[in-house]
Design an enzyme around this catalytic site. Sequence first.
Site, PDB file in Angstrom:
ATOM      1  N   ARG A  40       0.836  -1.233   0.088  1.00 15.15           N
ATOM      2  CA  ARG A  40      -0.055   0.017   0.189  1.00 15.15           C
ATOM      3  C   ARG A  40       0.971   1.253  -0.110  1.00 15.15           C
ATOM      4  O   ARG A  40       1.303   1.807   1.015  1.00 15.15           O
ATOM      5  CB  ARG A  40      -0.809   0.029   1.131  1.00 15.15           C
ATOM      6  CG  ARG A  40      -1.834   1.095   1.377  1.00 15.15           C
ATOM      7  CD  ARG A  40      -2.666   1.064   2.492  1.00 15.15           C
ATOM      8  NE  ARG A  40      -3.505   2.193   2.750  1.00 15.15           N
ATOM      9  CZ  ARG A  40      -3.378   3.254   3.480  1.00 15.15           C
ATOM     10  NH1 ARG A  40      -2.040   3.361   4.290  1.00 15.15           N
ATOM     11  NH2 ARG A  40      -4.282   4.145   3.587  1.00 15.15           N
ATOM     12  N   SER A 111     -13.137  -2.901   0.445  1.00 13.68           N
ATOM     13  CA  SER A 111     -13.355  -2.445   1.768  1.00 13.68           C
ATOM     14  C   SER A 111     -14.609  -2.107   1.818  1.00 13.68           C
ATOM     15  O   SER A 111     -15.124  -1.651   0.703  1.00 13.68           O
ATOM     16  CB  SER A 111     -12.493  -0.979   1.721  1.00 13.68           C
ATOM     17  OG  SER A 111     -10.841  -1.217   1.489  1.00 13.68           O
ATOM     18  N   LYS A 140      -4.746   6.190   8.162  1.00 16.58           N
ATOM     19  CA  LYS A 140      -5.269   6.414   6.923  1.00 16.58           C
ATOM     20  C   LYS A 140      -5.838   7.888   6.852  1.00 16.58           C
ATOM     21  O   LYS A 140      -6.615   8.074   7.830  1.00 16.58           O
ATOM     22  CB  LYS A 140      -6.391   5.471   6.705  1.00 16.58           C
ATOM     23  CG  LYS A 140      -7.316   5.686   5.436  1.00 16.58           C
ATOM     24  CD  LYS A 140      -8.186   4.463   5.189  1.00 16.58           C
ATOM     25  CE  LYS A 140      -9.316   4.619   4.086  1.00 16.58           C
ATOM     26  NZ  LYS A 140      -8.830   4.488   2.790  1.00 16.58           N
TER      27      LYS A 140
HETATM   28  C1  IFP Z   1      -8.647   0.334   3.398  1.00 19.89           C
HETATM   29  C2  IFP Z   1      -8.415  -0.969   3.556  1.00 19.89           C
HETATM   30  C3  IFP Z   1      -9.216  -1.781   4.200  1.00 19.89           C
HETATM   31  N1  IFP Z   1      -9.232  -2.954   4.462  1.00 19.89           N
HETATM   32  C4  IFP Z   1      -8.091  -3.572   3.914  1.00 19.89           C
HETATM   33  C5  IFP Z   1      -7.710  -5.034   4.177  1.00 19.89           C
HETATM   34  F1  IFP Z   1      -7.635  -5.165   5.476  1.00 19.89           F
HETATM   35  F2  IFP Z   1      -7.233  -5.634   3.413  1.00 19.89           F
HETATM   36  F3  IFP Z   1      -9.073  -5.683   4.032  1.00 19.89           F
HETATM   37  N2  IFP Z   1      -7.077  -3.043   3.365  1.00 19.89           N
HETATM   38  C6  IFP Z   1      -7.259  -1.683   2.952  1.00 19.89           C
HETATM   39  N3  IFP Z   1      -6.288  -0.939   2.339  1.00 19.89           N
END
Ligand code: IFP
Length: 210
Positions: A40, A111, A140
């Site tokens: 990411r 998500s 985030k």
């Molecule tokens: C925004 C996000 C929400 N959930 C997940 C995951 F945990 F992989 F499901 N990854 C992300 N980047």
Amino acid sequence: MNRNILNLYFIMGSQNCGNADPLHVLESALKGGISCFQFREKGEGARQGEDYIKYARSCQNLCKKYGVPFIVNDDVRLAEELQADGVHVGQDDELAQHVRVRMPGKILGVSVHTSEEVVSAIQAGADYIGVGPIYETKSKADAKPAAGLSFLTKIVTEYPELPIVGIGGITIENAKRVIEAGADGVSIISAISQAEDVQGTVKQLLNIVK
Ligand SMILES: C=C1C=NC(C(F)(F)F)=NC1=N
Ligand SMILES: [Mg+2]
């Protein structure tokens, strides 16, 4: 998809590691036994261009070395180019049903924050859903407010067959509650990437989630 890959799902970008070498952090986490990795690389200070691709390949090669799925966040083109094991998209990324067609047979994560989004993720053919933020997150910038475990518990009850991973502010202290609420696993960024002892922290978390 084997839902156990969600048990301890490490998500990391170079910007999550302070001034540690991200590849060293990733290898330590892999040695500790993470079950899945999400690349990411976004936001302030993220790698760009050739450096971004090279760094992604290095992360992918490390995951291959340890037999751990390599999932790309947001960037479907990169996921295709690298032939990644899968891709994870949010509601503001490419439509899940389009990604499903573009990456048949690969892991597709979505998500979700509402029941409607769960339904559309299932209809799109998602292999797992990410539910959160469970607790306040520092990773985030545009995260929604912490939802706690109530929504996760609701979805687990309504869709027992759907693999679900919790995300958002999860640490050694609260990970157990997320599993007890019915999640297949926990997704973690800072609690691992900023740990003094990455490998030891991963091992501690594994004892909690398994
Ligand atoms: C925004 C996000 C929400 N959930 C997940 C995951 F945990 F992989 F499901 N990854 C992300 N980047
Ligand atoms: Mg996204």
